[in-house]
Design an enzyme around this catalytic site. Structure first.
Site, PDB file in Angstrom:
ATOM      1  N   LYS A  91     134.603  82.333  97.464  1.00 31.47           N
ATOM      2  CA  LYS A  91     133.836  83.040  96.548  1.00 31.47           C
ATOM      3  C   LYS A  91     133.934  82.402  95.516  1.00 31.47           C
ATOM      4  O   LYS A  91     134.707  82.066  94.670  1.00 31.47           O
ATOM      5  CB  LYS A  91     134.209  84.432  96.506  1.00 31.47           C
ATOM      6  CG  LYS A  91     133.235  85.072  95.984  1.00 31.47           C
ATOM      7  CD  LYS A  91     132.445  86.110  96.550  1.00 31.47           C
ATOM      8  CE  LYS A  91     131.340  86.545  96.103  1.00 31.47           C
ATOM      9  NZ  LYS A  91     130.169  85.849  95.645  1.00 31.47           N
ATOM     10  N   GLN A 112     138.793  79.986  89.694  1.00 26.23           N
ATOM     11  CA  GLN A 112     138.228  80.929  90.675  1.00 26.23           C
ATOM     12  C   GLN A 112     139.340  81.400  91.486  1.00 26.23           C
ATOM     13  O   GLN A 112     139.296  82.832  91.817  1.00 26.23           O
ATOM     14  CB  GLN A 112     137.187  80.563  91.247  1.00 26.23           C
ATOM     15  CG  GLN A 112     136.326  81.680  91.977  1.00 26.23           C
ATOM     16  CD  GLN A 112     135.279  82.487  91.037  1.00 26.23           C
ATOM     17  OE1 GLN A 112     134.755  81.454  90.205  1.00 26.23           O
ATOM     18  NE2 GLN A 112     135.142  83.547  90.681  1.00 26.23           N
ATOM     19  N   LYS A 127     133.512  77.051  94.040  1.00 24.18           N
ATOM     20  CA  LYS A 127     132.337  76.797  93.332  1.00 24.18           C
ATOM     21  C   LYS A 127     131.431  75.698  93.660  1.00 24.18           C
ATOM     22  O   LYS A 127     131.776  74.924  94.386  1.00 24.18           O
ATOM     23  CB  LYS A 127     133.040  76.504  91.779  1.00 24.18           C
ATOM     24  CG  LYS A 127     132.230  76.675  90.519  1.00 24.18           C
ATOM     25  CD  LYS A 127     132.261  78.374  90.189  1.00 24.18           C
ATOM     26  CE  LYS A 127     131.211  78.627  89.118  1.00 24.18           C
ATOM     27  NZ  LYS A 127     131.588  80.038  88.584  1.00 24.18           N
ATOM     28  N   GLY A 166     125.851  83.409  91.498  1.00 23.90           N
ATOM     29  CA  GLY A 166     125.167  82.727  90.321  1.00 23.90           C
ATOM     30  C   GLY A 166     126.070  82.207  89.337  1.00 23.90           C
ATOM     31  O   GLY A 166     127.255  82.610  89.545  1.00 23.90           O
ATOM     32  N   ASP A 167     125.885  81.478  88.289  1.00 22.15           N
ATOM     33  CA  ASP A 167     126.381  80.959  87.366  1.00 22.15           C
ATOM     34  C   ASP A 167     125.356  80.397  86.316  1.00 22.15           C
ATOM     35  O   ASP A 167     124.099  80.673  86.457  1.00 22.15           O
ATOM     36  CB  ASP A 167     127.465  79.968  87.721  1.00 22.15           C
ATOM     37  CG  ASP A 167     128.617  79.428  86.694  1.00 22.15           C
ATOM     38  OD1 ASP A 167     129.633  80.308  86.549  1.00 22.15           O
ATOM     39  OD2 ASP A 167     128.504  78.635  86.012  1.00 22.15           O
ATOM     40  N   THR A 210     129.858  91.001  84.479  1.00 20.66           N
ATOM     41  CA  THR A 210     130.656  90.044  83.870  1.00 20.66           C
ATOM     42  C   THR A 210     130.839  90.714  82.523  1.00 20.66           C
ATOM     43  O   THR A 210     131.781  90.826  81.784  1.00 20.66           O
ATOM     44  CB  THR A 210     130.211  88.649  84.148  1.00 20.66           C
ATOM     45  OG1 THR A 210     129.940  88.508  85.146  1.00 20.66           O
ATOM     46  CG2 THR A 210     131.265  87.781  83.448  1.00 20.66           C
ATOM     47  N   SER A 385     130.442  91.093  92.802  1.00 18.39           N
ATOM     48  CA  SER A 385     129.875  90.416  94.026  1.00 18.39           C
ATOM     49  C   SER A 385     130.577  90.918  95.210  1.00 18.39           C
ATOM     50  O   SER A 385     130.164  90.982  96.321  1.00 18.39           O
ATOM     51  CB  SER A 385     130.266  89.020  93.682  1.00 18.39           C
ATOM     52  OG  SER A 385     129.170  88.493  92.968  1.00 18.39           O
TER      53      SER A 385
HETATM   54  P1  NDP Z   1     123.429  81.343  81.677  1.00 18.11           P
HETATM   55  O1  NDP Z   1     122.837  80.447  82.222  1.00 18.11           O
HETATM   56  O2  NDP Z   1     122.862  82.900  81.762  1.00 18.11           O
HETATM   57  O3  NDP Z   1     123.660  81.331  80.096  1.00 18.11           O
HETATM   58  C1  NDP Z   1     124.346  80.283  79.414  1.00 18.11           C
HETATM   59  C2  NDP Z   1     124.247  80.265  78.014  1.00 18.11           C
HETATM   60  O4  NDP Z   1     125.027  79.540  77.369  1.00 18.11           O
HETATM   61  C3  NDP Z   1     122.902  80.009  77.469  1.00 18.11           C
HETATM   62  O5  NDP Z   1     122.770  80.653  76.218  1.00 18.11           O
HETATM   63  C4  NDP Z   1     123.210  78.341  77.172  1.00 18.11           C
HETATM   64  O6  NDP Z   1     122.128  77.758  76.196  1.00 18.11           O
HETATM   65  C5  NDP Z   1     124.756  78.674  76.536  1.00 18.11           C
HETATM   66  N1  NDP Z   1     125.203  77.274  76.871  1.00 18.11           N
HETATM   67  C6  NDP Z   1     125.264  76.351  78.019  1.00 18.11           C
HETATM   68  N2  NDP Z   1     125.787  75.269  77.733  1.00 18.11           N
HETATM   69  C7  NDP Z   1     126.191  75.335  76.368  1.00 18.11           C
HETATM   70  C8  NDP Z   1     126.307  74.367  75.387  1.00 18.11           C
HETATM   71  N3  NDP Z   1     126.927  72.952  76.063  1.00 18.11           N
HETATM   72  N4  NDP Z   1     126.505  74.595  74.160  1.00 18.11           N
HETATM   73  C9  NDP Z   1     126.069  75.882  73.515  1.00 18.11           C
HETATM   74  N5  NDP Z   1     125.590  76.740  74.437  1.00 18.11           N
HETATM   75  C10 NDP Z   1     125.445  76.453  75.636  1.00 18.11           C
HETATM   76  O7  NDP Z   1     124.899  81.606  82.082  1.00 18.11           O
HETATM   77  P2  NDP Z   1     126.005  82.781  82.258  1.00 18.11           P
HETATM   78  O8  NDP Z   1     125.923  83.719  81.061  1.00 18.11           O
HETATM   79  O9  NDP Z   1     125.796  83.265  83.673  1.00 18.11           O
HETATM   80  O10 NDP Z   1     127.464  81.970  82.079  1.00 18.11           O
HETATM   81  C11 NDP Z   1     127.877  81.852  80.916  1.00 18.11           C
HETATM   82  C12 NDP Z   1     129.453  81.397  81.377  1.00 18.11           C
HETATM   83  O11 NDP Z   1     130.079  82.650  81.831  1.00 18.11           O
HETATM   84  C13 NDP Z   1     129.746  80.243  81.975  1.00 18.11           C
HETATM   85  O12 NDP Z   1     130.833  79.636  81.408  1.00 18.11           O
HETATM   86  C14 NDP Z   1     130.002  80.879  83.507  1.00 18.11           C
HETATM   87  O13 NDP Z   1     130.810  79.914  84.231  1.00 18.11           O
HETATM   88  C15 NDP Z   1     130.688  82.182  83.059  1.00 18.11           C
HETATM   89  N6  NDP Z   1     130.655  83.257  84.103  1.00 18.11           N
HETATM   90  C16 NDP Z   1     129.423  83.749  84.651  1.00 18.11           C
HETATM   91  C17 NDP Z   1     129.538  84.739  85.271  1.00 18.11           C
HETATM   92  C18 NDP Z   1     128.112  85.299  85.794  1.00 18.11           C
HETATM   93  O14 NDP Z   1     128.413  86.479  86.438  1.00 18.11           O
HETATM   94  N7  NDP Z   1     127.097  84.887  85.444  1.00 18.11           N
HETATM   95  C19 NDP Z   1     130.780  85.187  86.188  1.00 18.11           C
HETATM   96  C20 NDP Z   1     131.857  84.711  85.262  1.00 18.11           C
HETATM   97  C21 NDP Z   1     132.005  83.789  84.286  1.00 18.11           C
HETATM   98  P3  NDP Z   1     120.797  77.109  76.558  1.00 18.11           P
HETATM   99  O15 NDP Z   1     119.839  77.966  77.465  1.00 18.11           O
HETATM  100  O16 NDP Z   1     120.405  76.749  75.375  1.00 18.11           O
HETATM  101  O17 NDP Z   1     121.623  76.074  77.535  1.00 18.11           O
END
Ligand code: NDP
Length: 452
Positions: A91, A112, A127, A166-167, A210, A385
């Site tokens: 997962k 994970q 992943k 998703g991620d 999350t 999830s």
């Molecule tokens: P999204 O794609 O929805 O959002 C990611 C955000 O982070 C965007 O605002 C993006 O900006 C920004 N970002 C990405 N890369 C960079 C960077 N190099 N520098 C600055 N800003 C950056 O992703 P999520 O919110 O789903 O995921 C965010 C984090 O949380 C990740 O680490 C993910 O692995 C983790 N996570 C997510 C889960 C989920 O349920 N979605 C569960 C557990 C963990 P821009 O649009 O400009 O790229």
């Protein structure tokens, strides 16, 4: 227009780039934490647990060929890292981002395993993803890419085998297209992906899970360890995606004051508190730029990434009680940690996966900042999830209130497990060690019980 030889070589090099630094970073942290456990229990050594746990069960790499809106054939790389299924079906999410490579996915899948173990639920660690960038693509292009990606991925997943979610870059739109293609190929409706839109089997509250979970974890931690609450406290949040937005939302629900968010272009600071409805409209509805926020709130500030001194991030220079990094890995550096300590930040809770560098974590802990690591604090997403898998398997639908209550209970219990494990192993207040030891122990004991 024809590509030059130089351009072709550059593409080949980028596509075959292999750097496992972040994987090694994640491994080093876990090994450092669990050393007392390994030293005191010879079963782990005898059963080769560490070597077995550090080697993924399998890594699948495949080619994804799709047609863009100009009828040009495009090629991306797809991956699934199935790291460990001792506790249940693999997962873990799918990430679509140009920086995706095997090293990044090995780190995420490895983390994970422990996160899923900490939830106490029946799920293993995996992943996957692609170097495809959904940004700037039309809906139709995203759909065609997702269909091509699933043409390969479906061979390796299943509701009792491996259940992706998703991620970064993969939200409800992408999950919908991936699920649609899976059904087309297999002719069966199965809960093979989580994070589906509600109308065809998604769980209520999965989008919020999350971010809400991070706040529930912090509430439990503050209550247990500090006899404090977040009410009325200034909080900083980075990111402006799924996790960041729902962290901001739950912080507002409980009376905290989140004053920032960020994306790859820069940091938005609104000292009166983020206008969440506007942020959602900009980022979720219009997929627009954070600078659009200033058109409505001229007093807010936008600090472009390029204008901030090298090595630091503007968002962590804003004074706050609690900081929530919710964007991406290694976005909170030693420079940032020093700034947080200088500003007397009490707590840092990781919403993103491994957003703090090793040096930053050690510095924060050394200076008495309560540090809640991602594998504990952001486990709410995968927990819901798993609730979605349960609902799909029994063809039931749970109410928002039921999912929310179960999420809160899961995060509270998880927090207790982490805090008490740290105490039991003589590292009171070190939640990184508490999370690693508790997460490792459950998986390792299952591996021993199942034989090799
Ligand atoms: P999204 O794609 O929805 O959002 C990611 C955000 O982070 C965007 O605002 C993006 O900006 C920004 N970002 C990405 N890369 C960079 C960077 N190099 N520098 C600055 N800003 C950056 O992703 P999520 O919110 O789903 O995921 C965010 C984090 O949380 C990740 O680490 C993910 O692995 C983790 N996570 C997510 C889960 C989920 O349920 N979605 C569960 C557990 C963990 P821009 O649009 O400009 O790229």
């Amino acid at each position: 227009m024809q590509s030059t030889l130089g351009e072709i070589l550059k593409r080949v090099k980028e596509r075959n780039y292999h750097d496992e630094t972040v994987f090694f970073q994640a491994v080093e942290e876990v090994i450092r934490s669990i050393k007392p456990l390994l030293d005191n229990d010879p079963r782990y050594e005898q059963n080769g647990i560490l070597d077995r746990l550090l080697t993924p069960d399998r890594i699948v790499t495949f080619k994804v060929v799709w047609l863009d809106d100009h009828n040009k054939v495009q090629v991306n790389k797809g991956y699934r890292v199935q790291f460990n299924n001792a506790l249940g079906p693999y997962k873990g999410g799918l990430r679509f981002h140009p920086t995706v490579n095997v090293g990044v996915l090995k780190f995420l899948a490895f983390e994970q395993i422990f996160k899923n173990s900490l939830t106490g639920l029946i799920i293993g660690g995996a992943k996957g993803g692609s170097d495809f960038d959904p940004k700037g693509k039309s809906d139709f292009e995203v759909m065609k890419f997702c269909a091509a990606f699933m043409t390969e991925l479906h061979k390796y997943i299943g509701p009792r085998v491996d259940v992706p979610a998703g991620d970064i870059g993969v939200g409800a739109r992408e999950i919908g297209y991936l699920f649609g293609e899976y059904k087309k190929i297999t002719s069966s409706y199965e809960g093979v992906l989580t994070g589906k839109p509600f109308m065809f089997g998604g769980s209520l509250m999965r989008p919020e899970a999350t971010g809400y979970g991070v706040v529930y974890f912090v509430q439990a931690l503050l209550e247990m360890e500090h006899k404090e609450s977040l009410e009325g406290k200034i909080c900083t949040v980075s990111g402006a995606g799924n996790v960041a937005i729902h962290t901001i939302e739950k912080l507002q629900h409980i009376g905290a004051i989140p004053v920032s968010c960020s994306d790859s272009q820069g940091t938005l600071y609104d000292s009166r508190g983020i206008d969440l409805a506007l942020l959602k409209e900009i980022k979720l509805t219009k997929r627009g730029a954070l600078t659009d926020y200033l058109k409505t709130h001229a007093n807010a500030q936008f600090i472009p990434t390029r204008d901030y001194p090298e090595g630091g991030h503007a968002v962590w220079s804003i004074p706050c009680y609690a900081a929530f990094p919710c964007a991406t890995q290694n976005e909170l550096s030693l420079v940032d940690a020093k700034m947080l300590v200088k500003n007397k930040t009490v707590l840092v809770a990781e919403g993103a996966n491994m957003p703090s560098t090793t040096e930053a974590v050690l510095f924060l802990q050394k200076h008495g900042v309560s540090f809640a690591p991602a594998k504990a604090a952001n486990a709410g997403g995968v927990a819901v999830s798993e609730f979605e898998m349960s609902q799909n398997a029994s063809l039931q639908r749970w109410s928002f209130e039921k999912v929310d209550a179960k999420l809160k209970e899961t995060m509270t219990q998880l927090c207790k497990r982490v805090v008490l494990t740290a105490k039991d192993y003589g590292v009171e207040g070190n939640y990184v060690d508490g999370a690693n030891i508790a997460g490792f122990k459950r998986v390792a004991d299952a591996m021993i019980a199942e034989g090799f």
